[in-house]
Scaffold this motif. Structure first.
Motif, PDB file in Angstrom:
ATOM      1  N   VAL A  90      63.949 -31.143  13.618  1.00  0.00           N
ATOM      2  CA  VAL A  90      63.139 -31.785  12.579  1.00  0.00           C
ATOM      3  C   VAL A  90      62.259 -32.836  13.241  1.00  0.00           C
ATOM      4  O   VAL A  90      62.762 -33.815  13.802  1.00  0.00           O
ATOM      5  N   ARG A  91      60.939 -32.648  13.164  1.00  0.00           N
ATOM      6  CA  ARG A  91      60.002 -33.511  13.888  1.00  0.00           C
ATOM      7  C   ARG A  91      59.293 -34.539  13.010  1.00  0.00           C
ATOM      8  O   ARG A  91      58.843 -35.570  13.511  1.00  0.00           O
ATOM      9  N   PRO A 106      59.305 -27.104  14.110  1.00  0.00           N
ATOM     10  CA  PRO A 106      58.564 -26.147  14.956  1.00  0.00           C
ATOM     11  C   PRO A 106      58.518 -24.745  14.378  1.00  0.00           C
ATOM     12  O   PRO A 106      57.828 -23.884  14.936  1.00  0.00           O
ATOM     13  N   ASN A 107      59.233 -24.505  13.283  1.00  0.00           N
ATOM     14  CA  ASN A 107      59.264 -23.159  12.715  1.00  0.00           C
ATOM     15  C   ASN A 107      58.802 -23.148  11.257  1.00  0.00           C
ATOM     16  O   ASN A 107      59.193 -22.287  10.485  1.00  0.00           O
ATOM     17  N   GLY A 108      58.009 -24.124  10.870  1.00  0.00           N
ATOM     18  CA  GLY A 108      57.490 -24.125   9.520  1.00  0.00           C
ATOM     19  C   GLY A 108      57.731 -25.421   8.780  1.00  0.00           C
ATOM     20  O   GLY A 108      58.212 -26.414   9.329  1.00  0.00           O
ATOM     21  N   LEU A 109      57.403 -25.386   7.486  1.00  0.00           N
ATOM     22  CA  LEU A 109      57.519 -26.533   6.587  1.00  0.00           C
ATOM     23  C   LEU A 109      58.675 -26.297   5.626  1.00  0.00           C
ATOM     24  O   LEU A 109      58.837 -25.198   5.087  1.00  0.00           O
ATOM     25  N   ARG A 124      56.426 -19.851   7.985  1.00  0.00           N
ATOM     26  CA  ARG A 124      57.332 -19.523   9.072  1.00  0.00           C
ATOM     27  C   ARG A 124      56.549 -19.234  10.354  1.00  0.00           C
ATOM     28  O   ARG A 124      55.465 -18.654  10.317  1.00  0.00           O
ATOM     29  N   ASN A 125      57.116 -19.671  11.498  1.00  0.00           N
ATOM     30  CA  ASN A 125      56.539 -19.491  12.836  1.00  0.00           C
ATOM     31  C   ASN A 125      55.312 -20.365  13.066  1.00  0.00           C
ATOM     32  O   ASN A 125      54.562 -20.131  14.009  1.00  0.00           O
ATOM     33  N   LEU A 141      48.386 -30.444   6.711  1.00  0.00           N
ATOM     34  CA  LEU A 141      49.376 -30.244   7.755  1.00  0.00           C
ATOM     35  C   LEU A 141      48.694 -30.064   9.101  1.00  0.00           C
ATOM     36  O   LEU A 141      47.773 -29.245   9.242  1.00  0.00           O
ATOM     37  N   ALA A 142      49.167 -30.840  10.110  1.00  0.00           N
ATOM     38  CA  ALA A 142      48.704 -30.661  11.482  1.00  0.00           C
ATOM     39  C   ALA A 142      49.643 -29.675  12.162  1.00  0.00           C
ATOM     40  O   ALA A 142      50.844 -29.947  12.294  1.00  0.00           O
ATOM     41  N   THR A 143      49.117 -28.514  12.596  1.00  0.00           N
ATOM     42  CA  THR A 143      49.954 -27.463  13.165  1.00  0.00           C
ATOM     43  C   THR A 143      49.339 -26.934  14.446  1.00  0.00           C
ATOM     44  O   THR A 143      48.183 -27.244  14.784  1.00  0.00           O
TER      45      THR A 143
END
Length: 1024
Positions: A90-91, A106-109, A124-125, A141-143
């Protein structure tokens, strides 16, 4: 702590060598959390406090919720990505609504619905690094796959700048977004639907560049430099703050986090610690990280990932691989002075005051002179190590302090800052005490110096220079710890053996007996004596607590932890101007209110140097401030100026267990449980994290508890065997400073009733009850009628049996024979014999007729009847061919014991006519009345006739068609008797008698009946 004990503890603050050019925080307490005390993993990426007050942590092993006591863990579940946490790493955490927490991984919201504890994941991903608020229904969202717009209402999204690896994003205004990549900083113009780079002079940063927006100012953390201040409207640089100018030793340092607190200060985390920058004064403070992990209560971790301020002003710092740090600044409370501020040693034994200078006696490092104006320290030491252990000091003359050490007295000139040699008239005293371990000094109003040492009590007159010993007041192995003079000039002396008093009028020292209340133990091991007014002594003990001694009543009252004192090991006390007693103990400071007799306790979480203090190490300064010394320096504070934590703690119900199993619940909905599972436990927490162990609680279950239950710091409660019904559980709490939040948190509880108490079941039972009552009474009436019918039939049978018995006794053959006998007497001119026979016959007939009205007769009456009957039968036989005898058991009362009428006579008649009449020899009949036991009696009719078998053969030969009914009538009467009296005890036993050759020798009939007289049957005497 006593003077002979030593403990070394870590520092509160740690300065790395290059901080000499900057300023460090003062009075900081740091508490560390890692996987040894609750964390699942030691890397903490982000920290957030939700609207309810819970603290949330993003780690590499799940999402954690902290309530002050424990961490609740949320993890991803394999195969449940859609309805679970997207990733255990969890970031980033964000909350835009009261009931929703957004989680970047790192794998979604992921979205956590707080009331129901339910999770759902999206994208996801996709690596979600940062979340920016747009409005109540959308997020940015920053992705790693661009800048995403996410509609939270319908869970739809679209991507902007899909070719960019976006590291951070902030929402500037409804028209513009600011976001960053490793190479550039960008602005997204929402009105024109385009994005363009800005601040091109910013160096590249492969890490997530920290940026925040506060009051139209954008603060940007710049690696190896510091802070940039940018105007949010013009996007122009306002000012650059180079941290290297204040800290030249800084060369390369990453800036991992920028945070603005509620006071407007900007916090910056770097590898070596955290900076706090005041934009107004441009003052910079630094708190270094303990890179060597050697010290207690220091900031841990490098680098530091996140900084957060909670609602109570505590700061939380997450680190990489070193856990979580809780920082309590506690500004304006207790000020701690120790080696971090310039003191040469933390173990403080004594104090003295001279002008603006405070003298601090240490355990082996001499005396520190602290100039409170300049905040500078100077040290005065001797070459003799034991004389650098300074246990007490008093000012003998202006600027000259006499000091008690582990090896005699020394004199210190504060003005010249040196050790003085004793004057000639002082040498006797100094030489006498030169090898003694001195504990305490006191100067009274008569200019006498009182000295407590291992040699006992000594006094020295400054005016006459006279040394006086007090051998009668001393005891081997004892030591004086305290002196105090009252208004009459008496000196109160505290020592190991108890309390003594120097009486000023007599000049003598006497012992003052002190007994602990309700015990035979003495109040001994005194550490300090204090005086309040004219009548109260406050006594401190190393062993039993704090005592109040009334000089007038001689009454001692003891205060211990049971009354609220912090600890029973008490080192000393000071009285402030408001009448409160401040008490140093082995577990912090206690403030005692003598009027209310209540304690308020303070510990390291309130800013104390340590929980452990030292005996004799305290002083009331002339300006009203107090100093208390301990094992980690000393605290100085003004009692009236202490700030209290006035924040009212929100209270949360953290868990509900039914039958020891946790169940989900929503605060606004009732928790419904079955009546079979009526064991319920509640766990709750005051979400004030300053010192959770000092939070206090009160709870009440409406419907069970009549008033609030105050449980101290216990934060759970259980209820068992709850009756069916509706309840409201309420809980309230105080924070660590004792401030109560009187608005309780509530949870409705419903225990479902069993079906048999529900209205439909009650109605059914009423209907069935009515039907049952009708059925019962109908059957009862039918039963009564049947019983009445049976009773009528029984009475009819009884009447018939009575008539049968009458007919059996009035045998026509017997009457015919009797009349023939009378006639024969008349023909033979035996008139007298005929008259006698006729008289007996008439009497017999009369008694038989009387029997028809009376069912029972006494043994006495039956015996009279049988005698009359036998006499008539004997008169008919020639020469009285048989004998007759009657025997009554002495245990039988012949007047009260009863038998049914006309039950015995038929058997006697059978014995005569069937047993004896055909016997050639003289016969015999016996009639015996016996007691079988307490409840039963019997009548035995025995003859020595020819027996029943022979008699039956003769009867068949003489009258083959005749059937005897007398015996059958008796058997019927026995059956009727049993039914009448509800018994089965009445019976007839008939036995044939034989001799040794098995020849018949007669018949025995035994009639057994309950003794009705013993059962309380009232008999009617009819004259039978």
């Amino acid at each position: 702590m006593r003077y002979w004990s030593r403990i070394f503890v870590g520092y509160f603050l740690i300065m790395i060598p290059w901080v000499a050019w900057g300023q460090v925080f003062q009075n900081v307490w740091v508490e560390n959390f890692d996987n040894r005390n609750g964390l699942t993993q030691n890397t903490v990426w982000d920290i957030l406090q939700d609207h309810s007050g819970f603290l949330w942590l993003g780690t590499d092993d799940g999402l954690l919720r902290y309530d002050g006591y424990q961490f609740k863990v949320y993890r991803s579940v394999i195969g449940k990505i859609q309805n679970g946490l997207a990733s255990n790493s969890v970031r980033y955490l964000y909350q835009n609504q009261a009931d929703v927490l957004w989680i970047g991984t790192p794998n979604g919201l992921s979205r956590l619905h707080l009331p129901t504890d339910s999770l759902r994941s999206f994208l996801r991903n996709v690596r979600v690094r940062r979340i920016a608020y747009r409005d109540s229904s959308s997020l940015w969202l920053a992705t790693n796959k661009g800048l995403y717009y996410f509609n939270t209402t319908n869970s739809t999204f679209f991507c902007k700048a899909p070719n960019l690896n976006v590291l951070n994003v902030i929402y500037l205004n409804p028209k513009r977004l600011l976001f960053t990549t490793a190479e550039k900083t960008w602005v997204l113009d929402l009105t024109q639907n385009r994005y363009y780079p800005i601040l091109k002079e910013l160096p590249e940063d492969p890490n997530i560049r920290p940026i925040i927006l506060e009051n139209n100012v954008v603060w940007i953390g710049v690696e190896d430099f510091g802070l940039w201040k940018v105007d949010a409207h013009t996007l122009k640089i306002v000012k650059k703050y180079d941290l290297r100018e204040l800290f030249p030793k800084l060369t390369r340092f990453p800036v991992r986090e920028v945070f603005k607190d509620r006071a407007g200060k900007i916090w910056v985390s770097i590898h070596e610690g955290i900076f706090c920058f005041n934009p107004t004064s441009e003052k910079l403070e630094f708190l270094a990280s303990d890179l060597d992990y050697r010290r207690l209560n220091s900031l841990k971790g490098a680098p530091l990932n996140s900084i957060y301020e909670d609602k109570t002003g505590l700061f939380w710092v997450g680190s990489n691989n070193s856990g979580l740090n809780k920082i309590n600044l506690r500004l304006g409370k207790f000020r701690t002075i120790n080696q971090d501020q310039g003191l040469n040693y933390n173990f403080v034994l004594s104090f003295g005051e001279f002008g603006n200078q405070l003298l601090i006696g240490t355990d082996g490092k001499g005396i520190n002179l602290w100039n409170r104006n300049t905040n500078q320290f100077e040290v005065i030491k001797t070459s003799e190590q034991q004389q650098n252990r300074v246990f007490s000091m008093v000012e003998g003359s202006h600027g000259v302090f006499w000091c008690a050490t582990a090896r005699g007295l020394i004199k210190v000139d504060v003005l010249q800052k040196k050790i003085l040699s004793p004057l000639p008239h002082e040498r006797e005293l100094f030489e006498y005490l030169s090898q003694s371990h001195l504990r305490t000094l006191y100067k009274d109003s008569r200019q006498r110096l009182w000295v407590g040492s291992v040699k006992g009590l000594v006094s020295y007159d400054f005016n006459t220079h006279r040394l006086q010993l007090w051998p009668h007041a001393n005891q081997a192995g004892d030591i004086v710890t305290s002196f105090k003079e009252d208004k009459e000039g008496n000196i109160w002396i505290g020592r190991g053996i108890g309390l003594q008093k120097y009486v000023a009028k007599s000049g003598l020292i006497e012992s003052v007996p002190l007994m602990l209340p309700k015990t035979q133990s003495k109040f001994e091991d005194l550490s300090d004596v204090n005086i309040q007014g004219d009548s109260i002594l406050w006594l401190s003990s190393y062993r039993v607590g704090f005592g109040k001694y009334n000089l007038h009543t001689k009454h001692l009252k003891l205060y211990t932890p049971a009354e609220g004192l912090a600890n029973s090991i008490v080192y000393g006390s000071l009285m402030d101007s408001q009448g409160y007693a401040w008490i140093s103990t082995n577990t912090g400071l206690s403030r005692f209110d003598p009027v209310r007799e209540t304690f308020t306790n303070f510990d390291v979480y309130d800013g104390l140097q340590n929980n452990e203090f030292i005996g004799g190490s305290f002083l009331l300064l002339k300006n009203g401030e107090m100093v208390f010394g301990g094992v980690n320096g000393f605290n100085i504070f003004r009692p009236q100026g202490l700030q209290r934590n006035s924040n009212q703690s929100p209270v949360a119900i953290t868990d509900v267990k039914v039958m020891n199993e946790s169940v989900g619940f929503e605060r606004d909905l009732p928790l419904i449980i079955d009546y079979k599972n009526n064991f319920v436990s509640f766990e709750f927490a005051a979400l004030d994290f300053a010192a959770p162990q000092k939070n206090q609680y009160a709870y009440q279950l409406e419907g069970i508890d009549k008033k609030w239950i105050y449980s101290g710091n216990r934060h759970f409660v259980s209820y068992s065997q709850l009756p069916a019904g509706n309840y409201i559980f309420k809980v309230k709490a105080s924070n660590s400073a004792g401030e109560w939040n009187e608005t309780p948190t509530t949870l409705r509880l419903r225990v479902v009733s069993p079906f048999w108490v529900k209205d439909w079941f009650k109605t059914l039972m009423i209907v069935l009850g009515v039907i049952g009552i009708v059925f019962f009474f109908t059957n009862r009436i039918r039963f009564i009628k049947e019983r009445e019918k049976e009773k009528i039939n029984l009475n009819r049978q009884i009447a018939e049996l009575e008539m049968k018995a009458l007919r059996a006794q009035m045998n026509p053959h017997f009457i015919f024979n009797c009349l023939n006998s009378i006639n024969n007497f008349i023909l033979h001119d035996q008139n007298r014999q005929a008259s006698k026979y006729l008289t007996k016959f008439a009497k017999l007939i009369r008694q038989i007729l009387d029997n028809t009205d009376t069912p029972l007769a006494s043994v006495e009456r039956i015996v009279n009847f049988m005698n009359l009957y036998i006499e008539l039968e004997q008169m008919r036989f020639v020469n009285n061919r048989f004998d007759f005898e009657i025997e009554i058991d002495p245990l039988i009362n012949a007047h009260e014991t009863v038998f049914p009428t006309m039950m015995i006579q038929p058997h006697v008649e059978n014995a005569i006519w069937h047993g004896l009449m055909h016997k050639a020899e003289r016969g015999k009949i016996s009639l015996k009345f016996c007691r079988e036991n307490k409840e039963y009696v019997s009548c035995i009719i025995e003859d020595n006739g020819i027996g029943r078998i022979k008699a039956r053969e003769i009867a068949q030969h003489l009258s083959p068609s005749r059937k005897s009914k007398g015996t059958q009538n008796v058997l019927d009467s026995i059956e009727t008797f049993n039914r009448q009296h509800n018994t089965e005890g009445a019976k007839i036993i008939i036995d044939d008698l034989y001799d040794t050759q098995q020849q018949p020798t007669g018949t025995r009939v035994k009639i057994i009946l309950p003794d009705l007289a013993q059962q309380g049957l009232k008999l009617v005497d009819n004259g039978f």
